[in-house]
Write a protein that holds these residues in place. Sequence first.
Motif: not given
Length: 64
Positions: A11-35
Amino acid sequence: MKKCICGKTENLEKHHIKPKSEGGQDDRANLLWLCHDCHKFVHRKGSFNKNLQRLKIKYNNIIK
């Protein structure tokens, strides 16, 4: 295998390190998997970076 910093693997959820609203991308470098619980903690009142640091210390992990 995807894994939260607390060790949970379900039941993991994607978390964007740099929010998409601030130009963050959906690439591995910008994502953390968090419960759900850790994701909720990171987004609670306060600074994302400060809360993430608390999680890293609590679980003695390093997120790159």
